[in-house]
Write a protein that holds these residues in place. Structure first.
Motif, PDB file in Angstrom:
ATOM      1  N   ALA A  23       0.734  -1.261  -0.095  1.00  0.00           N
ATOM      2  CA  ALA A  23      -0.215  -0.363   0.172  1.00  0.00           C
ATOM      3  C   ALA A  23       0.877   1.097  -0.008  1.00  0.00           C
ATOM      4  N   LEU A  24       1.970   1.292   0.537  1.00  0.00           N
ATOM      5  CA  LEU A  24       2.816   2.409   0.912  1.00  0.00           C
ATOM      6  C   LEU A  24       3.589   2.711  -0.721  1.00  0.00           C
ATOM      7  N   ILE A  25       3.788   1.518  -1.161  1.00  0.00           N
ATOM      8  CA  ILE A  25       4.635   1.772  -2.572  1.00  0.00           C
ATOM      9  C   ILE A  25       3.812   2.326  -3.612  1.00  0.00           C
ATOM     10  N   LYS A  26       2.229   2.057  -3.427  1.00  0.00           N
ATOM     11  CA  LYS A  26       1.520   2.595  -4.316  1.00  0.00           C
ATOM     12  C   LYS A  26       1.212   4.125  -4.078  1.00  0.00           C
ATOM     13  N   MET A  27       1.359   4.658  -2.996  1.00  0.00           N
ATOM     14  CA  MET A  27       1.177   6.052  -2.798  1.00  0.00           C
ATOM     15  C   MET A  27       1.885   7.019  -3.561  1.00  0.00           C
ATOM     16  N   ASP A  28       1.491   8.140  -4.071  1.00  0.00           N
ATOM     17  CA  ASP A  28       2.181   9.191  -4.676  1.00  0.00           C
ATOM     18  C   ASP A  28       3.162   9.738  -3.824  1.00  0.00           C
ATOM     19  N   GLY A  29       4.504   9.573  -4.457  1.00  0.00           N
ATOM     20  CA  GLY A  29       5.552  10.433  -3.685  1.00  0.00           C
ATOM     21  C   GLY A  29       6.372   9.295  -2.876  1.00  0.00           C
ATOM     22  N   VAL A  30       6.062   8.166  -2.634  1.00  0.00           N
ATOM     23  CA  VAL A  30       6.822   7.197  -1.941  1.00  0.00           C
ATOM     24  C   VAL A  30       7.698   6.382  -2.751  1.00  0.00           C
ATOM     25  N   SER A  31       8.976   6.314  -2.778  1.00  0.00           N
ATOM     26  CA  SER A  31       9.874   5.676  -3.526  1.00  0.00           C
ATOM     27  C   SER A  31      10.561   4.490  -3.168  1.00  0.00           C
ATOM     28  N   HIS A  32      10.169   4.496  -1.628  1.00  0.00           N
ATOM     29  CA  HIS A  32      10.747   3.062  -1.229  1.00  0.00           C
ATOM     30  C   HIS A  32      10.115   2.826   0.221  1.00  0.00           C
ATOM     31  N   ALA A  33       9.808   1.676   0.550  1.00  0.00           N
ATOM     32  CA  ALA A  33       9.078   1.570   1.840  1.00  0.00           C
ATOM     33  C   ALA A  33       9.549  -0.077   2.322  1.00  0.00           C
ATOM     34  N   GLU A  34       9.676  -0.020   3.545  1.00  0.00           N
ATOM     35  CA  GLU A  34      10.216  -1.130   4.348  1.00  0.00           C
ATOM     36  C   GLU A  34       9.310  -1.086   5.576  1.00  0.00           C
ATOM     37  N   VAL A  35       8.821  -2.539   5.725  1.00  0.00           N
ATOM     38  CA  VAL A  35       7.833  -2.638   7.165  1.00  0.00           C
ATOM     39  C   VAL A  35       8.556  -3.876   7.703  1.00  0.00           C
ATOM     40  N   THR A  36       8.614  -3.621   9.078  1.00  0.00           N
ATOM     41  CA  THR A  36       9.118  -5.003   9.865  1.00  0.00           C
ATOM     42  C   THR A  36       7.931  -5.052  10.835  1.00  0.00           C
ATOM     43  N   LEU A  37       7.845  -6.446  11.055  1.00  0.00           N
ATOM     44  CA  LEU A  37       6.871  -6.890  11.875  1.00  0.00           C
ATOM     45  C   LEU A  37       7.062  -6.864  13.462  1.00  0.00           C
ATOM     46  N   SER A  38       8.449  -7.069  13.867  1.00  0.00           N
ATOM     47  CA  SER A  38       8.774  -6.856  15.213  1.00  0.00           C
ATOM     48  C   SER A  38      10.108  -6.170  15.320  1.00  0.00           C
ATOM     49  N   PRO A  39       9.997  -4.907  15.740  1.00  0.00           N
ATOM     50  CA  PRO A  39       8.995  -4.158  15.913  1.00  0.00           C
ATOM     51  C   PRO A  39       8.138  -3.546  14.906  1.00  0.00           C
ATOM     52  N   GLY A  40       6.963  -3.308  15.209  1.00  0.00           N
ATOM     53  CA  GLY A  40       5.966  -2.673  14.124  1.00  0.00           C
ATOM     54  C   GLY A  40       6.473  -1.440  13.560  1.00  0.00           C
ATOM     55  N   VAL A  41       7.274  -1.353  12.432  1.00  0.00           N
ATOM     56  CA  VAL A  41       7.503   0.075  12.230  1.00  0.00           C
ATOM     57  C   VAL A  41       7.915  -0.055  10.554  1.00  0.00           C
ATOM     58  N   ALA A  42       7.213   1.109  10.297  1.00  0.00           N
ATOM     59  CA  ALA A  42       7.002   1.159   8.504  1.00  0.00           C
ATOM     60  C   ALA A  42       8.046   2.465   8.301  1.00  0.00           C
ATOM     61  N   THR A  43       9.262   2.280   7.417  1.00  0.00           N
ATOM     62  CA  THR A  43       9.999   3.234   7.031  1.00  0.00           C
ATOM     63  C   THR A  43       9.900   3.676   5.577  1.00  0.00           C
ATOM     64  N   VAL A  44       9.604   4.779   5.295  1.00  0.00           N
ATOM     65  CA  VAL A  44       9.392   5.263   3.733  1.00  0.00           C
ATOM     66  C   VAL A  44      10.322   6.592   3.288  1.00  0.00           C
ATOM     67  N   VAL A  45      10.793   6.370   2.083  1.00  0.00           N
ATOM     68  CA  VAL A  45      11.299   7.420   1.516  1.00  0.00           C
ATOM     69  C   VAL A  45      10.473   8.170   0.748  1.00  0.00           C
ATOM     70  N   VAL A  46      10.159   9.439   0.935  1.00  0.00           N
ATOM     71  CA  VAL A  46       8.966   9.929   0.194  1.00  0.00           C
ATOM     72  C   VAL A  46       9.305  11.453   0.126  1.00  0.00           C
ATOM     73  N   ASP A  47       8.668  11.905  -1.048  1.00  0.00           N
ATOM     74  CA  ASP A  47       8.738  13.367  -1.480  1.00  0.00           C
ATOM     75  C   ASP A  47       7.554  14.056  -0.799  1.00  0.00           C
ATOM     76  N   LEU A  48       7.886  14.975   0.318  1.00  0.00           N
ATOM     77  CA  LEU A  48       7.007  15.481   1.047  1.00  0.00           C
ATOM     78  C   LEU A  48       6.123  16.476   0.324  1.00  0.00           C
ATOM     79  N   THR A  49       6.513  17.030  -1.038  1.00  0.00           N
ATOM     80  CA  THR A  49       5.892  17.832  -1.841  1.00  0.00           C
ATOM     81  C   THR A  49       4.486  17.265  -2.413  1.00  0.00           C
ATOM     82  N   ARG A  50       4.441  15.946  -2.331  1.00  0.00           N
ATOM     83  CA  ARG A  50       3.582  15.074  -2.925  1.00  0.00           C
ATOM     84  C   ARG A  50       2.691  14.147  -2.136  1.00  0.00           C
TER      85      ARG A  50
END
Length: 80
Positions: A23-50
């Motif tokens: 879902a994150l990868i499909k978002m406009d402006g998100v170029s990279h996403a990693e999600v870890t189960l434990s701990p529950g963390v999502a990290t994204v590289v994003v263009d904050l203008t989008r």
């Protein structure tokens, strides 16, 4: 581009983490996403203008996994 992290609760398996990542990868402006189960963390590289951190957290929460932006740390700033 900026790297942001979000605390994500409610994920119980790798499939949950995969759903959030897709879902994150499909978002406009998100170029990279990693999600870890434990701990529950999502990290994204994003263009904050989008896409805003609020929109990202809402997209994760709308999947059924409450999410909240983590405060930026020194290592989570502008990405070249």
């Amino acid at each position: 581009m900026q790297t942001l992290s979000f605390d994500v609760t409610g994920m119980s398996c790798g499939g949950c983490a995969g759903s959030v990542r897709r879902a994150l990868i499909k978002m406009d402006g998100v170029s990279h996403a990693e999600v870890t189960l434990s701990p529950g963390v999502a990290t994204v590289v994003v263009d904050l203008t989008r896409t805003t951190p609020t929109q990202i957290a809402s997209a994760i929460t709308n999947l059924g996994y409450p999410a909240k932006a983590r405060p930026a740390t020194h290592g989570e700033q502008a990405t070249p």
